[in-house]
Design a protein around this motif. Structure first.
Motif: not given
Length: 511
Positions: A448-476
């Motif tokens: 949960r903490r990790l996903k919160g950190e990632v979400d904060a960065y995804v809001r202003t960046r569309t880099a593929r590796d960030l979205y993959e990290l977001r997806n991975a944290s959601v599924v985890a």
């Protein structure tokens, strides 16, 4: 074909993913008269899990009841009988139509020209078609060539889907990363075939970009998911850097497992010894590794010569300095039995959204997948979803797209990689072969903490590796939640009490 404008594209059927399930869906939708756009993160065939598949593809060999029985038994009695019926009743026709007649896959044959059917763990008979121990490669590459040459199918490689486009409970396509702030591809129907979750673990038989994208996008859009606690670990992956799978066909042809003391041990764990269900063998292998230091797969007992019968695997061993007949092995994340909940046609709970292949939960596998049914499931459900999508009266509609931003400076080069390492360490430690309720709770808190950190960065960046990290944290997180809600051991979800808690109960401290 796909219609293109500067702002968006439209197509009848959109397929996301280029493994056997995605190819089958695109193939069948085009055969049904639809214009198809297939987008995939892959740049090469070996970027897909299908290309890594070794053992083969199961058939019924004119005994569907036997295959049904084996699938249900391997699942620890948890698979959906209706889903098994769909798989088994369509298996041989799908293999004949697509793999033999259309693609002309050169499956191995015996000296007299008959198919060389092999056997794998938990199968009661030889019924698996294969090409050496590299069946996925020999199926996928001709399939991709066929798709590339089809006049109704457009393939876009190196293209990631970032978000589903939804409006009033209906899916209208995806937003891709073709431009920095997202490029809409609007579709009458959308089929997710995005593969598995291997990148959530430090050791996996999946490609590095198997980050659970389709599952995450569907779940975030409100689609139902199911059985996500059932993460299958293959018992015999090379125990070293750069792990690779040692196909169950080896054990089906006589290879045996030995511990660090040189002893065979599987006969003490299960009546079927090395050919027991995967979850049973994986836990036994890990137990022996902990007790004796290592486990090896002894290929000297094969019916034929290892080098001659399995040249691709033999070469991989030589590349890692293994010239003998004992190959060190350890369990390795292999397959997600659950996923996006779908029906017999691959339809999800969201209108005009389908899911096929490993990202989908058909119900066939239950708590543990039978060997060599993954390619078959992807083929059967891909064909069925493609056919249904092509006949759906659904014209593509242009809808308002999410307002993605790409305004902040780029993150440090290792940012996403370091967060991914933290995620994998958490999954390895707490959501592996055995799960303890307290550990599952610890994993949930970290994730949960990790996903919160990632979400904060995804809001202003569309880099593929960030979205993959977001997806991975959601599924985890979804895996942790499913594991916490299921206290009963079944198949590859094996719940144990923490040993330290047991010791405290046996030897309580006195105040």
């Amino acid at each position: 074909m796909t219609e293109t404008s500067s702002d968006y594209d439209t197509t009848d059927v959109l397929v996301v993913g280029s493994g056997i399930a995605g190819c089958a869906a695109a193939f069948q939708a085009a055969r049904g008269g639809a214009d198809v756009c297939l987008v995939t993160k892959a740049e090469r065939p070996d970027d897909t899990s299908t290309d890594w598949a070794q053992g083969g593809i199961s058939t019924t060999r004119d005994d569907p009841e036997s295959l049904k029985t084996d699938i249900l038994a391997a699942s620890d009695g948890t698979a959906d009988p209706d889903a098994i019926d769909v798989l088994v009743e369509n298996a041989d026709d799908a293999v004949e139509d697509v793999l033999l007649e259309t693609l002309e896959i050169p499956f191995d044959e015996t000296a007299d020209g008959a198919f060389d059917y092999t056997r794998e763990a938990a199968h009661s008979e030889n019924r698996i078609l294969h090409v050496d121990a590299a069946t996925g490669t020999h199926i996928l590459r001709p399939f991709l060539n066929h798709i590339d040459d089809h006049e109704r199918i457009e393939v876009r490689q190196d293209t990631a889907a970032l978000e589903l486009l939804t409006h009033e409970g209906r899916v209208h396509g995806v937003l891709t990363d073709e431009v920095a702030t997202g490029h809409p591809v609007c579709a009458g129907t959308t089929i997710l075939a995005t593969g598995g979750i291997g990148a959530l673990y430090s050791r996996s038989t999946n490609p590095d970009d198997a980050t659970g994208d389709g599952i995450a996008m569907a779940a975030l859009a409100g689609a139902d998911v199911a059985d996500l606690e059932y993460v299958q670990f293959h018992p015999t992956a090379y125990d070293g850097d750069d792990p690779f799978l040692l196909s169950e066909a080896l054990r089906g042809e006589g290879a045996v497992l030995r511990n660090g003391d040189g002893e065979r041990f599987m006969a003490d764990s299960h009546p079927d010894a090395e050919l027991a269900p995967r979850d049973v063998v994986a836990r036994a292998v890990e137990t022996e590794r902990e007790a004796t230091g290592k486990v090896v797969l002894d290929v000297s007992t094969l019916e034929g010569e290892f080098d001659a019968e399995y040249p691709a695997l033999a070469q991989k061993c030589r590349d890692r300095g293994i010239d003998g007949t004992e190959i060190p092995v350890a369990p390795c994340e292999h397959f997600l039995c659950g996923g996006i909940d779908v029906d017999e046609r691959g339809r999800t709970s969201l209108d005009r959204l389908y899911a096929v292949g490993e990202c989908a939960r058909t119900g066939v596998h239950g708590a543990n997948r039978l060997a060599s049914t993954s390619l078959l499931e992807g083929l059967v459900w891909g064909l069925r979803a493609g056919e249904d999508a092509a006949t759906t009266d659904a014209d593509p509609k242009i809808v308002e797209t999410p307002d993605l931003r790409n305004s902040d400076p780029e993150l440090p080069e290792r940012f996403a990689a370091e967060k991914a390492i933290r995620l994998r360490q958490t999954m390895d430690e707490y959501l592996g072969l055995e799960r303890d309720p307290d550990d599952i709770a610890r994993a949930s808190a970290v994730l949960r903490r990790l996903k919160g950190e990632v979400d904060a960065y995804v809001r202003t960046r569309t880099a593929r590796d960030l979205y993959e990290l977001r997806n991975a944290s959601v599924v985890a997180l979804l895996i942790a939640r499913a594991a916490s809600e299921n206290g009963e051991s079944a198949g590859c979800h094996y719940v144990v009490e923490d040993s330290s808690d047991e010791q405290m109960a046996e030897h309580p401290t006195s105040d």
